[in-house]
Design a protein around this motif. Structure first.
Motif, short mmCIF file in Angstrom:
data_model
loop_
_atom_site.label_atom_id
_atom_site.label_comp_id
_atom_site.label_asym_id
_atom_site.label_seq_id
_atom_site.Cartn_x
_atom_site.Cartn_y
_atom_site.Cartn_z
N PRO A 22 0.88 -1.35 -0.14
CA PRO A 22 0.36 -0.22 -0.12
C PRO A 22 0.54 1.51 -0.29
CG PRO A 22 -0.75 -1.72 1.52
CD PRO A 22 0.57 -2.15 1.78
N PHE A 23 0.36 2.41 -1.41
CA PHE A 23 0.64 3.45 -1.03
C PHE A 23 1.22 3.68 0.99
CE2 PHE A 23 -0.98 4.12 -4.80
CZ PHE A 23 0.14 3.10 -5.37
N GLY A 24 2.36 4.62 1.33
CA GLY A 24 2.49 5.04 2.39
C GLY A 24 3.32 4.29 3.11
N THR A 25 3.03 2.66 2.87
CA THR A 25 4.57 1.88 3.89
C THR A 25 5.37 2.28 3.66
OG1 THR A 25 2.38 0.18 2.46
CG2 THR A 25 4.86 -0.57 3.76
N LYS A 26 5.76 1.88 4.75
CA LYS A 26 7.40 2.91 5.30
C LYS A 26 8.09 0.87 5.02
CE LYS A 26 7.42 6.47 7.23
NZ LYS A 26 7.66 7.80 6.60
N VAL A 27 9.26 1.29 4.51
CA VAL A 27 9.44 -0.39 3.61
C VAL A 27 11.70 -0.38 4.48
CG1 VAL A 27 8.42 -1.78 2.69
CG2 VAL A 27 9.80 -0.10 1.94
N LYS A 28 12.53 -1.00 5.15
CA LYS A 28 13.45 -0.81 5.39
C LYS A 28 14.23 -1.80 3.80
CE LYS A 28 17.15 -1.87 8.71
NZ LYS A 28 17.63 -2.61 9.92
N VAL A 29 15.47 -1.17 3.20
CA VAL A 29 15.54 -1.72 2.52
C VAL A 29 16.85 -2.23 3.03
CG1 VAL A 29 16.40 -1.90 -0.30
CG2 VAL A 29 14.27 -0.81 0.56
N THR A 30 17.56 -3.52 2.88
CA THR A 30 18.82 -3.80 3.40
C THR A 30 19.67 -4.20 1.84
OG1 THR A 30 18.48 -4.25 5.45
CG2 THR A 30 20.46 -4.50 5.19
N ASN A 31 21.03 -3.33 2.07
CA ASN A 31 21.57 -4.30 0.64
C ASN A 31 22.85 -5.15 1.35
OD1 ASN A 31 24.15 -4.48 -1.30
ND2 ASN A 31 24.73 -2.74 -1.04
N LEU A 32 22.43 -6.36 0.68
CA LEU A 32 23.19 -8.21 1.20
C LEU A 32 24.85 -8.16 1.16
CD1 LEU A 32 20.27 -10.27 0.23
CD2 LEU A 32 20.59 -9.51 1.90
N SER A 70 21.49 0.08 5.31
CA SER A 70 19.92 0.13 5.29
C SER A 70 19.03 1.58 4.82
CB SER A 70 19.03 -0.50 5.97
OG SER A 70 19.36 -0.14 7.10
N VAL A 71 18.79 1.68 4.29
CA VAL A 71 17.85 2.80 4.08
C VAL A 71 16.64 2.31 4.48
CG1 VAL A 71 17.74 2.83 1.89
CG2 VAL A 71 17.39 4.98 2.74
N VAL A 72 15.17 3.67 4.84
CA VAL A 72 13.99 3.55 5.31
C VAL A 72 13.69 4.10 4.12
CG1 VAL A 72 11.72 3.83 6.76
CG2 VAL A 72 14.13 2.64 7.60
N VAL A 73 12.55 3.62 3.02
CA VAL A 73 12.15 4.41 2.20
C VAL A 73 10.50 4.68 2.35
CG1 VAL A 73 13.60 4.62 0.33
CG2 VAL A 73 11.67 2.68 0.43
N GLU A 74 9.27 5.15 1.45
CA GLU A 74 8.14 5.21 1.67
C GLU A 74 7.57 5.09 0.59
OE1 GLU A 74 4.19 8.22 2.56
OE2 GLU A 74 6.59 8.31 3.31
N ILE A 75 7.03 3.39 0.17
CA ILE A 75 6.53 2.99 -0.90
C ILE A 75 5.03 4.26 -1.76
CG2 ILE A 75 4.62 1.39 -2.51
CD1 ILE A 75 7.26 0.64 -1.61
N ASN A 76 5.61 5.39 -2.82
CA ASN A 76 4.65 5.95 -3.42
C ASN A 76 4.20 5.87 -4.42
OD1 ASN A 76 6.93 7.17 -4.15
ND2 ASN A 76 6.31 9.25 -3.82
N ASP A 77 4.83 4.53 -5.42
CA ASP A 77 4.46 4.71 -6.61
C ASP A 77 4.64 2.91 -7.04
OD1 ASP A 77 4.34 5.11 -9.29
OD2 ASP A 77 6.38 5.89 -9.40
N ARG A 78 4.03 2.51 -8.50
CA ARG A 78 4.06 0.98 -8.92
C ARG A 78 5.18 0.99 -9.33
NH1 ARG A 78 1.54 -0.12 -4.59
NH2 ARG A 78 -0.43 0.15 -4.34
N GLY A 79 5.15 -0.56 -9.57
CA GLY A 79 6.21 -1.05 -9.65
C GLY A 79 7.29 -1.82 -9.34
N PRO A 80 8.34 -2.10 -10.01
CA PRO A 80 9.01 -2.13 -11.46
C PRO A 80 8.37 -3.47 -11.81
CG PRO A 80 10.80 -3.28 -9.84
CD PRO A 80 8.76 -3.32 -9.17
N PHE A 81 8.58 -2.65 -12.57
CA PHE A 81 7.84 -3.85 -14.61
C PHE A 81 8.81 -4.61 -14.99
CE2 PHE A 81 5.86 0.50 -13.53
CZ PHE A 81 4.78 0.24 -13.55
N LYS A 82 9.99 -4.37 -14.51
CA LYS A 82 10.63 -6.33 -15.26
C LYS A 82 10.65 -7.01 -14.13
CE LYS A 82 15.46 -6.92 -16.24
NZ LYS A 82 16.59 -6.95 -16.58
#
Length: 129
Positions: free
Chosen positions: A70-80, A85-97
């Motif tokens: 859902p838009f507004g969801t905050k996710v923590k993305v960690t480089n393996l 890591s960084v916390v981002v907010e979902i505001n778009d649809r994708g990726p398309f690949k």
């Protein structure tokens, strides 16, 4: 006999669809959404364009695109590779690949990468809010 099996299958399918449509980020908060995923970042040409949520996109913000969260969801993305890591907010649809799970803004991507010349990273995605 076949009719009752078909009815049972139909009811089960409707139940699954109902339960998945009722899910929200609250139900998965604090949980790993994907332990090994591929992330990429937006090209600068998307700056100023309207996202699927209606916001204007900016590569200088900490945002991301995801197919289902859902838009507004905050996710923590960690480089393996380096555990940054960084916390981002979902505001778009994708990726398309198909091979990619999340598209990060350039700012978010650059905060967690060691190699600024690569366009993708292997990451872990955790829903935090």
């Amino acid at each position: 006999m076949k009719k009752s099996v078909l009815q049972l299958f139909s009811m089960m399918l409707m139940l699954v669809l109902f339960l998945t449509s009722c899910s929200s980020s609250k139900n998965v908060s604090g949980k790993v959404l994907k332990s090994k995923a591929e992330a990429s970042y937006y090209h600068d040409k998307f700056n100023g364009r309207t996202t699927a949520s209606g916001e204007k996109f900016s590569n200088s913000k900490l945002t991301a695109a995801h197919r289902t969260l859902p838009f507004g969801t905050k996710v923590k993305v960690t480089n393996l590779a380096n555990d940054k890591s960084v916390v981002v907010e979902i505001n778009d649809r994708g990726p398309f690949k198909k091979s990619r799970e999340i598209d990060l803004s350039k700012k978010a991507f650059m905060e967690i990468t060691d190699n600024k010349n690569h366009g993708t990273l292997k990451v872990r995605i955790e829903v935090i809010k």
